[in-house]
Design a protein around this motif. Structure first.
Motif, PDB file in Angstrom:
ATOM      1  N   GLY A  34      47.696  23.672 -50.035  1.00 41.09           N
ATOM      2  CA  GLY A  34      49.156  23.732 -50.096  1.00 41.09           C
ATOM      3  C   GLY A  34      49.685  24.181 -51.437  1.00 41.09           C
ATOM      4  N   LEU A  65      56.415  23.436 -59.146  1.00 40.07           N
ATOM      5  CA  LEU A  65      57.113  23.784 -57.900  1.00 40.07           C
ATOM      6  C   LEU A  65      58.616  23.524 -57.986  1.00 40.07           C
ATOM      7  CD1 LEU A  65      54.648  22.465 -55.167  1.00 40.07           C
ATOM      8  CD2 LEU A  65      55.415  24.839 -55.441  1.00 40.07           C
ATOM      9  N   LYS A  79      63.984  20.919 -48.910  1.00 39.77           N
ATOM     10  CA  LYS A  79      62.703  21.569 -48.661  1.00 39.77           C
ATOM     11  C   LYS A  79      61.646  20.487 -48.483  1.00 39.77           C
ATOM     12  CE  LYS A  79      63.381  25.879 -51.302  1.00 39.77           C
ATOM     13  NZ  LYS A  79      62.856  26.688 -52.437  1.00 39.77           N
ATOM     14  N   ASN A  80      60.588  20.841 -47.748  1.00 33.19           N
ATOM     15  CA  ASN A  80      59.476  19.917 -47.544  1.00 33.19           C
ATOM     16  C   ASN A  80      58.203  20.740 -47.548  1.00 33.19           C
ATOM     17  OD1 ASN A  80      57.647  17.990 -46.775  1.00 33.19           O
ATOM     18  ND2 ASN A  80      58.337  17.896 -44.649  1.00 33.19           N
ATOM     19  N   ARG A  81      57.285  20.389 -48.403  1.00 35.27           N
ATOM     20  CA  ARG A  81      56.033  21.134 -48.510  1.00 35.27           C
ATOM     21  C   ARG A  81      54.860  20.195 -48.217  1.00 35.27           C
ATOM     22  NH1 ARG A  81      55.657  25.727 -52.055  1.00 35.27           N
ATOM     23  NH2 ARG A  81      53.533  26.535 -52.204  1.00 35.27           N
ATOM     24  N   LYS A  82      53.967  20.591 -47.320  1.00 42.00           N
ATOM     25  CA  LYS A  82      52.789  19.775 -47.011  1.00 42.00           C
ATOM     26  C   LYS A  82      51.688  20.085 -48.031  1.00 42.00           C
ATOM     27  CE  LYS A  82      53.643  19.350 -42.050  1.00 42.00           C
ATOM     28  NZ  LYS A  82      53.222  19.758 -40.699  1.00 42.00           N
ATOM     29  N   ILE A  83      51.157  19.027 -48.614  1.00 44.58           N
ATOM     30  CA  ILE A  83      50.096  19.152 -49.610  1.00 44.58           C
ATOM     31  C   ILE A  83      49.033  18.113 -49.279  1.00 44.58           C
ATOM     32  CG2 ILE A  83      49.498  18.930 -52.065  1.00 44.58           C
ATOM     33  CD1 ILE A  83      52.478  19.617 -52.656  1.00 44.58           C
ATOM     34  N   TYR A 100      53.691  14.791 -48.222  1.00 45.29           N
ATOM     35  CA  TYR A 100      54.882  15.625 -48.103  1.00 45.29           C
ATOM     36  C   TYR A 100      55.568  15.642 -49.461  1.00 45.29           C
ATOM     37  CZ  TYR A 100      53.898  14.427 -43.262  1.00 45.29           C
ATOM     38  OH  TYR A 100      53.268  14.227 -42.052  1.00 45.29           O
TER      39      TYR A 100
END
Length: 387
Positions: free
Chosen positions: A13, A186, A355-359, A367
């Motif tokens: 991610g 980020l 925003k939501n980023r999967k890591i 998240y």
């Protein structure tokens, strides 16, 4: 000057963050895959990649890549690789780690044993030796099988690059330095903006932010396996250290704060910051979340709140995330970025994320929720003669 290919693994991610870092160093991206970036560079990359990259776990010198569906095929194709270009007669070499995913060749211990034998056979023929002393520099080999395709690299780093050397004391569930750096990168945070971590633990996020703001190279105070390899002459390491010292910002001003309920862990955070030479940029304080407030506007919260991996901790999460939402609501011009594996986090925070980023933090899916505040007004620029 010779060109090499390097493999830089990272958290799933976060490939785009690492890709930008590599490009900023001036090296060519060859490929971006899940969990790693492959790039090419000359001998300077051995040193510069290890010393400057913040978001990779290690730098591997790529030896080869091929398909193998049996142990016989693995042996022969490993033997065909030009190992003598990398490992000298006295080099100590072994397959330190082997992973296999969705492949016919799947036993890590057998992969390690067979590849070692194949490399020995190759070097016997090239060096005209029947026995290798292996009393020289170390060349640990790491291999990954994915759908019958194997990628082989030699570890140039040694200890994982998240071990910057400053974190002697850690909290119960610390975030790694590489992940902390990536999360900060980020966000739009810059050194002229306030940064606050209300769950700072041993200080990793504030410390990584301070190092980023002052442009302190993350690997400047540690050593690496490849420092004594003939492939990477001493001069490239000296030059990289000199470059790191030249680009460091000596006169930067930052407002970075870290809070935690545990007084002992706050003391540890202060010690870690001092070891990282950034204690002058960070104010650590024992303070509960309920007392979080700030008189200034347009700041950033970047934090790693408790995940609640144990059942008894998980039961406390709804109240915790409600409290996070309450204190954040009072910081109406601030932005907030938090990483968590708690799937109901947004529900209890009470605001939809922007925003939501999967890591993937190890094997844990997390998240990275991003709540954006307004941009600060542009400062009026006074031209000469208009004072």
């Amino acid at each position: 000057m010779s060109q090499y290919e390097f493999l830089a693994p990272c958290h799933f991610g976060l490939e785009s963050v690492l890709k930008k870092e590599v490009m900023d160093l001036g090296y060519e991206i060859k490929q971006v895959e899940d969990g790693r970036v492959i790039f090419s560079g000359d001998e300077t990359a051995f040193a510069r990649a290890n010393i400057f990259l913040r978001t990779t776990e290690r730098i591997l010198l790529k030896v080869g890549k091929f398909k193998a569906e049996s142990f016989d095929e693995l042996f022969e194709k490993t033997k065909d690789l030009p190992w003598e270009n990398y490992i000298p007669k006295d080099g100590k070499f072994w397959v330190a780690k082997a992973t296999s995913i969705k492949s016919k060749v799947f036993s890590p211990s057998d992969i390690q044993s067979i590849m070692k034998k194949a490399i020995v056979e190759r070097l016997k023929q090239v060096y005209k030796l029947d026995w290798f002393p292996e009393d020289g520099e170390e060349y640990p080999i790491r291999v990954t099988f994915m759908k019958d395709e194997i990628t082989i690299g030699i570890d140039t780093s040694g200890e994982s690059l998240h071990k910057r050397g400053y974190r002697k004391l850690a909290s119960k569930a610390p975030i790694t330095e590489t992940l902390a750096a990536a999360l900060i990168m980020l966000t739009p945070w810059r050194e002229d903006r306030i940064l606050l971590d209300p769950f700072c633990g041993s200080g990793t996020i504030p410390i990584e932010a301070a190092m980023l703001g002052a442009n302190i190279a993350p690997g400047i105070n540690r050593s690496f396996l490849a420092e004594n390899w003939s492939l990477a002459p001493k001069k490239v390491w000296y030059q990289a250290i000199e470059e790191a010292n030249d680009v460091r910002k000596k006169d930067v001003q930052m407002t970075i704060q870290g809070y935690d309920l545990d007084g002992d862990i706050i003391k540890a955070a202060r010690q870690n910051a001092a070891l990282a030479e950034v204690d002058g940029y960070i104010h650590f304080q024992q303070r509960p979340l309920s007392e979080l407030s700030h008189s200034k506007k347009y700041g950033f919260i970047i934090t790693n709140p408790p995940y609640g991996e144990r059942l008894e901790e998980r039961e406390a999460l709804p109240a915790l995330y409600k409290e996070i939402g309450r204190v954040y609501a009072n910081l109406d011009s601030w932005s907030m970025f938090l990483i968590t594996s708690y799937e109901d986090a947004v529900k209890y925070i009470g605001r939809k994320e922007d925003k939501n980023r999967k890591i993937y933090n190890g094997m844990i899916k997390t998240y990275f929720y991003q709540f954006m505040g307004p941009r600060p007004p542009k400062k009026n620029i006074v031209l000469p003669g208009e004072e």
